[in-house]
Design a protein around this motif. Structure first.
Motif, PDB file in Angstrom:
ATOM      1  N   VAL A   9      94.663 114.172 -31.668  1.00 12.46           N
ATOM      2  CA  VAL A   9      94.501 112.720 -31.656  1.00 12.46           C
ATOM      3  C   VAL A   9      95.742 112.074 -31.048  1.00 12.46           C
ATOM      4  O   VAL A   9      95.653 111.187 -30.193  1.00 12.46           O
ATOM      5  CB  VAL A   9      94.254 112.180 -33.080  1.00 12.46           C
ATOM      6  N   ALA A  10      96.916 112.548 -31.490  1.00 13.33           N
ATOM      7  CA  ALA A  10      98.160 111.983 -30.969  1.00 13.33           C
ATOM      8  C   ALA A  10      98.277 112.217 -29.472  1.00 13.33           C
ATOM      9  O   ALA A  10      98.650 111.315 -28.721  1.00 13.33           O
ATOM     10  CB  ALA A  10      99.357 112.588 -31.709  1.00 13.33           C
ATOM     11  N   VAL A  11      97.914 113.426 -29.029  1.00 14.05           N
ATOM     12  CA  VAL A  11      97.997 113.727 -27.604  1.00 14.05           C
ATOM     13  C   VAL A  11      97.029 112.851 -26.815  1.00 14.05           C
ATOM     14  O   VAL A  11      97.385 112.282 -25.774  1.00 14.05           O
ATOM     15  CB  VAL A  11      97.723 115.221 -27.342  1.00 14.05           C
ATOM     16  N   ALA A  12      95.818 112.700 -27.339  1.00 18.09           N
ATOM     17  CA  ALA A  12      94.826 111.865 -26.654  1.00 18.09           C
ATOM     18  C   ALA A  12      95.327 110.424 -26.570  1.00 18.09           C
ATOM     19  O   ALA A  12      95.227 109.772 -25.518  1.00 18.09           O
ATOM     20  CB  ALA A  12      93.497 111.908 -27.406  1.00 18.09           C
ATOM     21  N   PHE A  13      95.900 109.946 -27.654  1.00 19.21           N
ATOM     22  CA  PHE A  13      96.472 108.598 -27.687  1.00 19.21           C
ATOM     23  C   PHE A  13      97.555 108.473 -26.620  1.00 19.21           C
ATOM     24  O   PHE A  13      97.598 107.499 -25.860  1.00 19.21           O
ATOM     25  CB  PHE A  13      97.029 108.360 -29.096  1.00 19.21           C
ATOM     26  N   ALA A  14      98.386 109.501 -26.545  1.00 22.47           N
ATOM     27  CA  ALA A  14      99.486 109.486 -25.587  1.00 22.47           C
ATOM     28  C   ALA A  14      98.969 109.446 -24.155  1.00 22.47           C
ATOM     29  O   ALA A  14      99.417 108.643 -23.331  1.00 22.47           O
ATOM     30  CB  ALA A  14     100.373 110.710 -25.803  1.00 22.47           C
ATOM     31  N   ILE A  15      97.975 110.310 -23.873  1.00 21.40           N
ATOM     32  CA  ILE A  15      97.435 110.336 -22.510  1.00 21.40           C
ATOM     33  C   ILE A  15      96.804 108.992 -22.190  1.00 21.40           C
ATOM     34  O   ILE A  15      96.978 108.439 -21.098  1.00 21.40           O
ATOM     35  CB  ILE A  15      96.402 111.480 -22.361  1.00 21.40           C
ATOM     36  N   GLY A  16      96.107 108.435 -23.178  1.00 21.44           N
ATOM     37  CA  GLY A  16      95.486 107.125 -23.004  1.00 21.44           C
ATOM     38  C   GLY A  16      96.510 106.078 -22.607  1.00 21.44           C
ATOM     39  O   GLY A  16      96.309 105.319 -21.649  1.00 21.44           O
ATOM     40  N   ILE A  17      97.617 106.068 -23.332  1.00 17.26           N
ATOM     41  CA  ILE A  17      98.662 105.083 -23.040  1.00 17.26           C
ATOM     42  C   ILE A  17      99.154 105.224 -21.608  1.00 17.26           C
ATOM     43  O   ILE A  17      99.260 104.256 -20.858  1.00 17.26           O
ATOM     44  CB  ILE A  17      99.855 105.275 -24.005  1.00 17.26           C
ATOM     45  N   TRP A  18      99.409 106.463 -21.216  1.00 23.29           N
ATOM     46  CA  TRP A  18      99.952 106.707 -19.886  1.00 23.29           C
ATOM     47  C   TRP A  18      98.964 106.257 -18.803  1.00 23.29           C
ATOM     48  O   TRP A  18      99.343 105.603 -17.832  1.00 23.29           O
ATOM     49  CB  TRP A  18     100.299 108.186 -19.726  1.00 23.29           C
ATOM     50  N   GLN A  19      97.689 106.590 -19.022  1.00 18.02           N
ATOM     51  CA  GLN A  19      96.690 106.256 -18.005  1.00 18.02           C
ATOM     52  C   GLN A  19      96.488 104.749 -17.900  1.00 18.02           C
ATOM     53  O   GLN A  19      96.432 104.193 -16.816  1.00 18.02           O
ATOM     54  CB  GLN A  19      95.349 106.958 -18.320  1.00 18.02           C
ATOM     55  N   VAL A  20      96.387 104.088 -19.047  1.00 14.09           N
ATOM     56  CA  VAL A  20      96.212 102.637 -19.037  1.00 14.09           C
ATOM     57  C   VAL A  20      97.399 101.994 -18.322  1.00 14.09           C
ATOM     58  O   VAL A  20      97.252 101.118 -17.476  1.00 14.09           O
ATOM     59  CB  VAL A  20      96.081 102.085 -20.480  1.00 14.09           C
ATOM     60  N   ASN A  21      98.566 102.497 -18.664  1.00  8.81           N
ATOM     61  CA  ASN A  21      99.763 101.941 -18.048  1.00  8.81           C
ATOM     62  C   ASN A  21      99.750 102.148 -16.542  1.00  8.81           C
ATOM     63  O   ASN A  21     100.122 101.268 -15.773  1.00  8.81           O
ATOM     64  CB  ASN A  21     100.995 102.590 -18.675  1.00  8.81           C
ATOM     65  N   ARG A  22      99.270 103.313 -16.117  1.00  8.96           N
ATOM     66  CA  ARG A  22      99.230 103.569 -14.675  1.00  8.96           C
ATOM     67  C   ARG A  22      98.283 102.615 -13.975  1.00  8.96           C
ATOM     68  O   ARG A  22      98.569 102.085 -12.918  1.00  8.96           O
ATOM     69  CB  ARG A  22      98.791 105.006 -14.425  1.00  8.96           C
TER      70      ARG A  22
END
Lengths: 352, 591
Positions: A9-22
């Motif tokens: 869950v934490a990793v998915a959250f992290a990837i989500g943040i990075w992608q949204v930010n990109r």
């Protein structure tokens, strides 16, 4: 396995943040070409250094944050007031409360002013392209001011604080009732000095059977000592506590009396105060009524019995797994009631 | 050293590197991993204290079954274990080694103009001892009876007797071993820092031209050398008491139905020894953070730091006073009341240099041209929490007032703001600011902003209301407050605080993403992205052994010539910053 789930869950959250930010770093740009047709291009706007626009937004955020912080401070000061401890229930505690009030007013003022300056300057001087910062590296006058003022204020606080400290810790002289408070995992016991107002020696090596506090019965002062499981104190009389511990460090904390002292195995520590209100009187105090009301509001919501105010002795030094449940009730009553109760208790000689 | 380039293998480059830049990264990443563990623990026990004995699947997930009384509920002694290890990890592993270790290693050679540390070998040893002590501390979490649970202050007899709490068995032994190694690494590191700063400054870099970061790290190292050995001796004596039957700290104990064979020792002695390190430790944690922010605030305000010499004076005053105030942790320990008076006096004196520092930061912002890079946001946040937390120190340092707030949540709120949050802010500020120097790439700005604002709101959301539950008389380290009806109305406040803590914890994921992704995907850094004056920005972006490809730069001015103008009001060199390597212009006054 469950841990793995949370990790994913934490990793998915992290990837989500990075992608949204990109995605957010790309700006869509419509370019008009001939015939009125448009082409869409994406421009990467990923500048890692603060721009004028960033400075403007962040500066304003600081101002908003200041307002929010003031609201939080105001909320806590006003609405959390009822939950705090009522006025001191001991004579010595009155001075404590005065010093407390003075100190809090002082630090409150400093807090409100310095935070305002800090965040306001952050807002006011947010960077603008082309503006020159003022080269201002030193001012002996200013530095002298803000070295001297805190020094003077602190000198006052130190002197006042130390005079109270000296009063509170001075247990010599006057005729006080002597009580031993004895701590062990995870309960309290107590012992009154009896007729001679002298406590008999105690040591853990004497613990045997009913003699749970290790009173040395060969000491002639011990015979009339009165071991008890509940603390009764007469109103208006100075009480001096002697603290001992059976096993680990404990701390005898009596917040309503502004009293606390550690109980240290292998040594006797002491503290004293004069109760100002009986338990009954304390229950009638305005801020106690408010506090009890706020407690009972919470208890009713949980479907629990209403609570009635009582003085407490709590353990306030980590002492083991059940540290959170180590308490003794303290009853403050008129001297007459106190003596009546005391005379009903058995002396050490009668008990052992 | 720069003359010959020997071939580097993976082992010499990434593992047993003698290069200070690599070692600093090793410290940082190890510190961050420990930080994740420490923060996660705090979230678990915040859940317990807000919703006592509720079942949480996250507790079920992260705690072994034997640590739970029923599925998803931690046992009381495990609550205490989590509190203990959280404190230990955050104070020592994250904010001492992670903060000071990272930035001392990275910045000392770069900012004073040295090719490397005085001893690269000792530096390498220092990191690997830190690594070993981290590993032992983590291993201690898995022992059968649970890790050390006597509080991070490990007061005996609780920490000495497994009969008193299960964690005082193997868990405590491992704690002591880990800390002994930790202290040794800290000493080796500190000596190296001191020697390097004293001996390896480049030509022209006089002590009064050192950046404040250097002063802070220098003085921190000195405090460490003075006070850490005392904790070492305390740990050693405790090991003797625990394993070899001596009675340094133990006396007259009856536990588990028998009298133990200890006589004549005193736990108060341990408290003295512990706090002789414990209090300076606060400044070991805080001073580097203040040093980093001094540099960052000045650079991003485009103004010299206000009162450079007063700042150095404050650092030294704080350092000196910090070694003679430890007794303020012991006002109600049974220590002689007169001694308490002395410690009140010295303690409140510390407020003066601290106030000078705070005012100087605020004045530095005044009439600046503030560049709100993420590092700057965290620096301003640090000044704010430093003031908020510092002011309540005036209450706690006053022996008379301390009586009733001692060991309540008021203390927890105080030290978390003044040294916990402040130092973490300083560490974050440092990471955002010097990331380009570490990895040659830039961290993402937007994520930095998001990280700061959520963290700032969450930090005050957790720790500001905490003062008030402390003033309500709530003792710290209670597994649950439900046994005291007196505290029933604090439950709501506790729940709100926990919610803020969870939000704050989640915000740190934003940072982790930003950090690790930027290492690989961040925008490639330019040589001097923040237009800063100090020497580290004269080195090439790519790391090379020896830092500078050619000669070591020579220093001609102090590090804070920002926005310096001539008589006509024009920038002297046409830019709003003048690097330390630029010689004075004809007719220019040295600042």
């Amino acid at each position: 396995m469950l841990a793995l789930f949370y990790f994913f869950v934490a990793v998915a959250f992290a990837i989500g943040i990075w992608q949204v930010n990109r995605l957010l770093t790309y700006r869509v740009i419509f370019k008009e070409i001939k015939d009125g047709n448009k082409i869409i291009t994406f421009q990467n706007d990923n500048n890692p250094i603060a721009t004028e626009k960033d400075n403007d937004i962040q500066g304003k955020f600081f101002m908003i944050f200041l307002v929010g912080f003031y609201l939080l401070m105001g909320y806590c000061l006003i609405f959390l007031h009822d939950i705090m401890l009522p006025d001191a229930a001991s004579i010595e505690g009155e001075n404590y409360d005065n010093l407390y009030t003075i100190t809090f007013v002082l630090i409150g003022i400093v807090q409100f002013l310095t935070q305002a300056l800090l965040y306001f300057f952050a807002y006011k001087y947010r960077g603008i392209k082309g503006r020159k910062a003022t080269f201002f590296a030193d001012s002996h006058k200013l530095e002298l001011i803000w070295t001297t003022i805190p020094t003077v204020v602190l000198a006052v606080l130190i002197l006042y604080g130390l005079s109270i400290w000296n009063d509170v810790t001075d247990l010599e002289g006057d005729e006080a009732i002597l009580v031993e408070v004895y701590a062990k995992q995870f309960s309290w016991e107590a012992r009154y000095a009896g007729r001679d107002n002298e406590l008999g020696r105690g040591n853990v090596r004497n613990i045997e059977g009913a003699n749970t506090m290790g009173i040395d019965m060969t000491d002639e002062n011990a015979a009339d000592d009165i071991p008890v499981r509940e603390l009764h104190l007469p109103v208006g009389k100075k009480v001096v506590f002697k603290f001992r511990s059976q096993d680990v460090l404990h701390s005898a904390y009596m917040p309503h009396f502004r009293a606390q002292m550690n109980c240290v195995p292998g040594m006797v520590t002491e503290f004293g105060f004069t109760p100002k209100y009986t338990t009954e009187e304390m229950r009638q105090q305005e801020d106690v009524i408010l506090k009890v009301a706020s407690v009972n509001e919470a208890r009713v919501a949980n479907g629990e019995e209403p609570y009635e105010f009582d003085y407490l002795l709590l353990c306030n030094k980590i002492c083991g797994p059940s540290h959170y449940n180590m308490q003794m009730k303290i009853i403050v009553e008129s001297e007459k009631d106190y003596l009546t109760w005391l005379n009903q208790q058995k002396t050490a000689k009668e008990l052992f | 050293m720069s003359a010959h380039h020997h071939k580097e293998t993976f082992v010499t480059k990434y593992l047993f590197s003698f290069d200070h830049k690599m070692i600093s990264k090793q410290f940082l990443v190890t510190g961050m991993i420990m930080g994740v563990i420490g923060v996660l623990m705090s979230l678990l026990f915040r859940l317990q204290i807000a919703w006592p004995e509720h079942s949480f699947s996250i507790i079920e997930a992260f705690l072994p079954e034997r640590f739970q009384s029923e599925a998803g509920v931690m046992k009381p002694d495990i609550y205490l274990a989590l509190v203990t290890i959280h404190g230990t990890i955050m104070v020592f592993f994250v904010l001492t080694a992670g903060l000071s270790g990272t930035f001392s290693n990275l910045l000392i050679p770069l900012q004073i103009g040295a090719r490397d540390m005085a001893s690269g070998f000792m530096n390498c040893i220092s990191y690997w001892m830190f690594f070993i002590s981290s590993v032992i501390m983590v291993i201690s979490l898995f022992v059968q009876a649970g890790p050390a649970s006597a509080g991070w202050t490990i007061y005996p007899p609780l920490s000495a007797l497994p009969q008193a709490i299960p964690g005082s068995g193997t868990g405590m032994t491992l704690w002591l071993v880990s800390m002994a190694i930790f202290i040794a690494q800290s000493l080796i590191g500190s000596l190296n820092y001191i020697v390097t700063i004293l001996n390896l400054r480049t030509k022209g870099m006089t002590m009064t031209r050192l950046p404040l970061t250097m002063w802070a790290l220098f003085v921190t190292a000195i405090i460490g050398v003075v006070s850490f050995p005392v904790l070492f001796s305390a740990a050693l004596l405790l090991i003797f008491d625990r394993s070899f039957g001596t009675s340094f700290f133990l006396s007259d104990i009856f536990i588990g139905g028998e009298v133990l064979n200890y006589q004549g020792g005193s736990p108060v002695l341990f408290e003295h020894l512990f706090w002789f390190l414990g209090h300076p430790e606060v400044y070991i944690v805080l001073l580097p953070a203040l040093g980093l922010t001094s540099e960052i605030i000045s650079t991003n305000s485009r103004k010299p730091i206000f009162g450079y010499r007063a700042m150095i004076g404050s650092i030294m005053a704080i350092a000196f006073l910090s070694t003679i105030v430890w007794g303020h942790h012991m006002f109600v320990s049974g220590m002689n009341p007169f001694l308490g008076s002395v410690f009140t006096f010295t303690t409140l004196l510390i407020a003066i240099p601290s106030a000078v520092k705070a005012f100087n930061y605020i004045t530095t912002l005044w009439k600046g041209n503030l560049q709100f890079n993420p590092a700057m946001l965290f620096s301003i946040g640090l000044v704010s929490t430093f003031i908020t937390g510092g002011l309540t120190g005036i209450v706690l340092g006053d022996s008379a007032l301390d009586i009733n707030v001692h060991d309540t949540y008021f203390v927890v709120a105080h030290f978390h703001l003044v040294m916990g949050v402040s130092a973490i802010y300083g560490m974050y500020a440092g990471i955002y600011h010097w990331f380009p120097k570490m990895y040659g790439r830039m961290m993402n700005k937007t994520l930095g902003y998001v990280h700061f604002w959520i963290t700032a709101i969450a930090a005050y959301g957790v720790f500001f209301p905490m003062h008030f539950i402390g003033l309500a008389g709530l003792p710290r380290r209670y597994y649950t407050n439900t046994n005291f009806p007196l505290f029933d109305d604090l439950a709501n406040v506790n729940q709100v605080m926990t919610v803020f803590a969870l939000i704050g914890g989640a915000a740190q994921i934003v940072f982790l993403v930003n950090f690790f992704m930027s290492i690989y995907k961040g925008k490639v850094a330019t040589q001097n992205p923040w237009r800063s004056n100090t020497l580290e920005w004269t080195t090439p972006v790519e790391h090379i052994h020896g830092n500078w490809p050619g000669e070591i730069p020579e220093v001609h001015r102090w590090p804070y010539d920002y926005s310096k103008v001539d008589e006509n009001g024009e920038y002297i060199f046409g830019e709003d910053y003048i690097m330390q390597t630029v010689p004075l212009k004809a007719g220019e006054q040295e600042s």
